[in-house]
Enzyme design. Structure first.
Site, PDB file in Angstrom:
ATOM      1  N   SER A  23       0.843  -1.177   0.000  1.00 22.71           N
ATOM      2  CA  SER A  23       0.000   0.000   0.000  1.00 22.71           C
ATOM      3  C   SER A  23       0.894   1.249   0.000  1.00 22.71           C
ATOM      4  O   SER A  23       1.679   1.413  -0.906  1.00 22.71           O
ATOM      5  CB  SER A  23      -0.968  -0.027   1.168  1.00 22.71           C
ATOM      6  OG  SER A  23      -2.038   0.825   0.908  1.00 22.71           O
ATOM      7  N   ASP A  27      -8.609  -5.771  -5.643  1.00 20.61           N
ATOM      8  CA  ASP A  27      -8.282  -4.689  -4.709  1.00 20.61           C
ATOM      9  C   ASP A  27      -9.188  -3.477  -4.961  1.00 20.61           C
ATOM     10  O   ASP A  27      -9.149  -2.887  -6.034  1.00 20.61           O
ATOM     11  CB  ASP A  27      -6.813  -4.286  -4.894  1.00 20.61           C
ATOM     12  CG  ASP A  27      -6.318  -3.382  -3.787  1.00 20.61           C
ATOM     13  OD1 ASP A  27      -7.143  -2.752  -3.103  1.00 20.61           O
ATOM     14  OD2 ASP A  27      -5.093  -3.297  -3.601  1.00 20.61           O
ATOM     15  N   HIS A  85      -6.799  -6.076  -1.279  1.00 21.66           N
ATOM     16  CA  HIS A  85      -5.728  -5.189  -0.834  1.00 21.66           C
ATOM     17  C   HIS A  85      -4.833  -5.939   0.133  1.00 21.66           C
ATOM     18  O   HIS A  85      -4.855  -5.728   1.347  1.00 21.66           O
ATOM     19  CB  HIS A  85      -6.318  -3.945  -0.190  1.00 21.66           C
ATOM     20  CG  HIS A  85      -5.328  -2.822  -0.057  1.00 21.66           C
ATOM     21  ND1 HIS A  85      -4.749  -2.202  -1.136  1.00 21.66           N
ATOM     22  CD2 HIS A  85      -4.810  -2.218   1.033  1.00 21.66           C
ATOM     23  CE1 HIS A  85      -3.930  -1.266  -0.716  1.00 21.66           C
ATOM     24  NE2 HIS A  85      -3.941  -1.256   0.596  1.00 21.66           N
TER      25      HIS A  85
END
Length: 891
Positions: A502, A589, A621
């Site tokens: 991320s 995601d 994610h």
């Protein structure tokens, strides 16, 4: 205290490192620990006592996937039975209803984060033909994300849930009966409320929302209205956490006003009066947690996450219990995890940097501490490496707190280093057992985990220093950590890698793009590559914090912010990357779409730079399924060892090897699909246009015939914009095509075409192309929706391309409009070489630029390296059955 892996944005991502140049094991270095002991399913985890004390529940694999199990509290674990059987995704979170009748848990599908809430009766017999009881979906709706707000003590068969079925951006408030699933609408959320707070009697008392300017408003719920009773601005924090037992005041965490650190206050919603309860006695960090008795409502303790956790215990009897446990387990962090309703028995977890945790049941009356299990019991704790704290100055002198884990058995000199930035970025790393740090240290790497500016926990000044600084001073905070360890002699500057998920994935891409000589390997997991498209594609249920993103990162609607976001996007500096890179992505995601990874893979592939790519079709994610985790870890471990020289484990189970093959993507097969089209932004020019005039001799060849023409171009400044006009003299008559182009960005704003009976007028914005197409007196409207700006389209498109930062290996992509179909297509641009080209105007040292369309058309431009003049054009025209246009500069 129970440890987490600094997820926020990469919750669930299991990453690691393995490789192909394993070094000889130095004397004293621990043996290579099997990666499965780090990242495989834990034998037992997540234990809870039922409120009535009759049962102990926990998470354990069942048929290969983590599910919920239950046993009588005094039975051995061997007598436990599974009560769920989810075979697609591990169950991560669950809780007991207050009357101990049900176990409730949330689950999504394939990582899409559309969580529903399920209930199962732990006493029920298995369903017919099934090994477990029936699990009922209490919030059953497709594409919906349910949020649990309250499970009141006043009615144990009720929970209050937010469901975004009516509006994907906002959750309506429902009362759900657990025993039947009956759902009653309490409040339709047309006030953009992001969260609700109930008092101890189960009455709805407060709401909170984010305004259009990013401020947080706390609202009192009156019978007929929501009344604002407290507010803090976008750079401050304020949040109600629970009501006081007197039901007249609420506990609030806040740093509003001339206060840096978040503290705990009591807040009166009727008068808006606040009374300070506590802030950090050492004045170093924010309040980390406030621990309350669910039985009495009393504040039991506060916690502060400094270099390590500090406890301040308030309630005398709880302090006696805490001191007793802490004394029994010196040097460990203590966490009171779960209790019976009468709070006489607790699940207590003790852990440290080299111990993922030991779990006990503590009886307060007898002070008996009964062992239950060790988390990852087979992990050899005596071979793990201590985590230490350090602080170093960044580029502007700001002191950066960080954690460092050094491999055991190796002198701390000239070590390979892995930098692991946390996700968020509004999160932080903490002291304690960290799976990735321990795994990498076992492979021979030093591991640096910096809490760069914008990390939470260190006050709002430190947090706000990161506003607008992605890839800039935020990245410096990471870079200077590497420099610090190199200067100390701890780290070999030629063997430094970076890995994260991320925001940590973004920091990885930024590191290899903006400081390309610093790193020798990078692993970017669910990583944003283009900040404009990241902001444009955030999930609908994040609508309440969109303004916060715009303030803390940048507002794409503002020219200066947009230009900075483009500069901060690693995709736009992909031509600088020369670090070996692995990219990892979940197909589903919802936060960082697959297009973000596709783009950077394409950019590197098209310049001939090797890149490795993993995409799991059943993940979001971060990776949750163990087989996907293990495949990613095995591949990453070997990749890092190949480029940094650490140790790695060669073998892997057959199912992991098979899965690795299934999720490995050949970069040659990656295309800008419909999803990626939305992610294609507008490239940033290296220079602006200038007034010019040019003439080209041109021809169109098709089927053995050729048609000659002259093309005249002119660019002039007019009303603060560029007006670019192109006139072609053809055997079919003159044609004039004119465009208004924005200065600086070189984005097209208007286009008019006149040729014989055809008359076209178009207006361009970031959201739509509108206008009219007229032919022989008949007109029809044009209205094409856009997900971003059109670039290098119409007259002047070649001149605009010539003003990009052309260099060997440079690649980018952008949108064009196909006038005939009125559809948007993505063009892919690459500089494929530099060569001398001779045309009537002379000989030019030129960049050779190829622009490819989805229809198979290819345009090749030769752009003079010094003057940015387009010397020659060659284009195949699929719309004209493969005709070839050639144009050469005359003057």
């Amino acid at each position: 205290m129970q440890r987490t892996l600094s997820f926020l944005l990469w919750s669930g991502v299991a990453v690691a490192v393995m490789s192909g140049m394993a070094l000889a094991q130095p004397a004293g270095q621990p043996p290579l620990i099997d990666r499965a002991l780090f990242f495989g399913d834990p034998e037992i985890s997540g234990s809870q006592l039922s409120p009535d004390g009759q049962y102990l529940s926990f998470i354990k694999p069942f048929n290969g996937t983590r599910n919920i199990w239950v046993k009588k509290a005094d039975e051995p674990f061997a007598n436990a039975r599974a009560i769920t059987n989810d075979q697609k995704r591990p169950i991560a979170n669950y809780f007991w209803s207050r009357d101990s009748r049900y176990v409730l848990y949330s689950q999504d599908q394939g990582g899409d984060e559309n969580f529903n809430v399920y209930a199962v009766d732990p006493k029920a017999a298995p369903a017919a033909g099934q090994p477990v009881p029936v699990a009922r979906n209490l919030t059953d709706a497709k594409g919906v994300r349910a949020l649990i707000y309250s499970v009141p003590k006043s009615d144990p068969d009720v929970m209050y849930v937010g469901i975004n079925e009516r509006d994907k951006a906002w959750h309506d408030l429902y009362k759900v009966k657990i025993s039947t699933g009956e759902r009653t609408l309490v409040r339709e959320n047309k006030d953009k409320v992001a969260g609700w707070v109930f008092d101890e009697a189960g009455q709805l008392r407060l709401g909170a929302r984010t305004t259009d300017n990013g401020s947080t408003e706390i609202l009192r719920v009156d019978k007929d209205a929501l009344v604002k009773v407290y507010e803090c601005n976008v750079f401050e924090t304020c949040q109600p956490i629970r009501f006081h037992k007197d039901a007249t005041q609420a506990y609030l965490i806040t740093n509003k006003g001339d206060v840096d650190l978040i503290g705990l206050v009591l807040f009166d919603p009727s008068s808006s009066k606040t009374t300070l309860v506590e802030s950090d006695p050492k004045r170093r960090v924010d309040l980390g947690n406030a621990v309350f008795s669910d039985k009495t409502g009393d504040l039991l303790a506060t916690q502060y996450e400094d270099e390590r956790v500090r406890w301040y215990v308030k309630e005398p009897s709880f302090k006696a219990d805490f001191d007793f446990i802490e004394k029994r387990f010196p040097g460990k962090d203590v966490n009171f995890q779960s209790s019976t309703a009468d709070e006489q028995r607790w699940i207590v977890v003790v852990a440290s940097d080299t111990d993922p945790g030991e779990v006990f049941v503590y009886d307060r009356a007898t002070r008996k501490v009964t062992p239950q299990y060790k988390v990852r019991e087979t992990l050899p704790r005596d071979q793990l490496a201590p985590m230490t704290t350090l602080t170093y100055p960044s580029s502007d002198g700001l002191q950066i707190p960080a954690y460092l884990t050094l491999p055991r058995g190796i002198p701390a000199k000239a070590l390979p280093l892995m930098v692991v930035p946390h996700g968020g970025p509004w999160g932080r790393d903490t002291w304690g057992y960290d799976t990735f740090a321990q795994f990498l240290a076992n492979r021979g790497y030093a591991v640096l985990q910096p809490n760069f500016r914008a990390s939470t926990g260190y006050g709002k000044k430190f947090l706000n220093l990161g506003n607008g600084k992605w890839g800039e001073t935020m990245q410096d905070d990471i870079t200077w950590g590497v420099k610090h360890l190199v200067a100390q002699g701890t780290v070999d500057p030629k063997r430094v890698g970076i890995m994260g998920g991320s925001y940590g994935g973004y920091a990885t891409l930024a590191g290899v793009a903006f400081t390309p000589d610093l790193y020798s390997a990078g692993v970017a997991i669910v990583a944003p590559s283009n900040l404009l498209t990241l902001l444009d594609s955030i999930p609908p249920y994040w609508e309440s914090i969109r303004t916060v993103f715009n303030v803390r990162m940048g507002d794409p609607g503002k020219a200066d912010d947009k230009a900075r976001l483009m500069k901060q996007s690693p995709l736009n500096s992909a031509d600088r990357i020369h670090t070996p890179l692995m990219v990892v992505q979940g197909q589903n995601d919802p936060r960082v779409k697959r297009a973000e990874s596709d783009q950077i893979v394409i950019a590197l592939r098209d310049r001939g730079f090797p890149v490795e790519y993993l995409v799991a079709p059943d993940e979001g994610h971060g990776f949750a399924r163990p087989v996907n985790n293990m495949a990613m870890i095995a591949s990453t471990e070997k990749f890092l060892a190949r480029h940094l020289g650490g140790r790695f484990q060669e073998e892997m189970p057959a199912d992991v090897a098979t899965r690795l093959k299934e999720i490995t993507v050949d970069p040659k097969t990656v295309t800008l699909t419909a999803a990626a089209t939305a992610a294609a932004g507008a490239p940033k020019p290296a220079a602006d246009l200038a007034p010019m005039k040019a003439t080209y001799s041109a021809s169109i060849a098709m089927g053995g015939q050729s048609m000659a023409m002259k093309i005249a171009q002119e660019a002039r400044e007019e009303n603060g914009t560029w007006v670019f006009t192109e006139t072609a003299d053809t055997p079919m008559g003159a044609a004039t095509d004119s465009a208004v182009i924005e200065k600086g960005t070189l984005l097209i704003k208007k286009r008019t075409v006149k040729q014989g009976p055809a008359d076209i007028a178009l207006d361009f914005s970031d959201k739509a192309i509108t206008g009219t197409l007229a032919m022989n007196g008949q007109s029809r409207p044009v209205n094409v929706a856009l997900d971003g700006p059109v670039f290098a389209d119409g007259p002047g498109s070649h001149a605009v391309i010539a003003h990009l930062p052309l260099a060997q290996g440079y690649t980018t992509s952008f949108r064009n409009l196909d006038l005939r179909s009125q559809k948007v297509e993505v063009k892919q641009l690459a500089v494929v070489g530099r060569e001398s080209v001779t045309v009537p105007a002379g000989t030019f040292d030129a960049w050779k630029v190829e622009v490819k369309g989805a229809d198979g058309g290819v345009t090749t431009l030769w752009v003079a390296a010094d003057s940015r003049q387009v010397a020659k054009i060659s284009a195949t025209l699929p719309a004209m059955n493969g005709a070839v246009l050639t144009a050469e500069l005359e003057k």
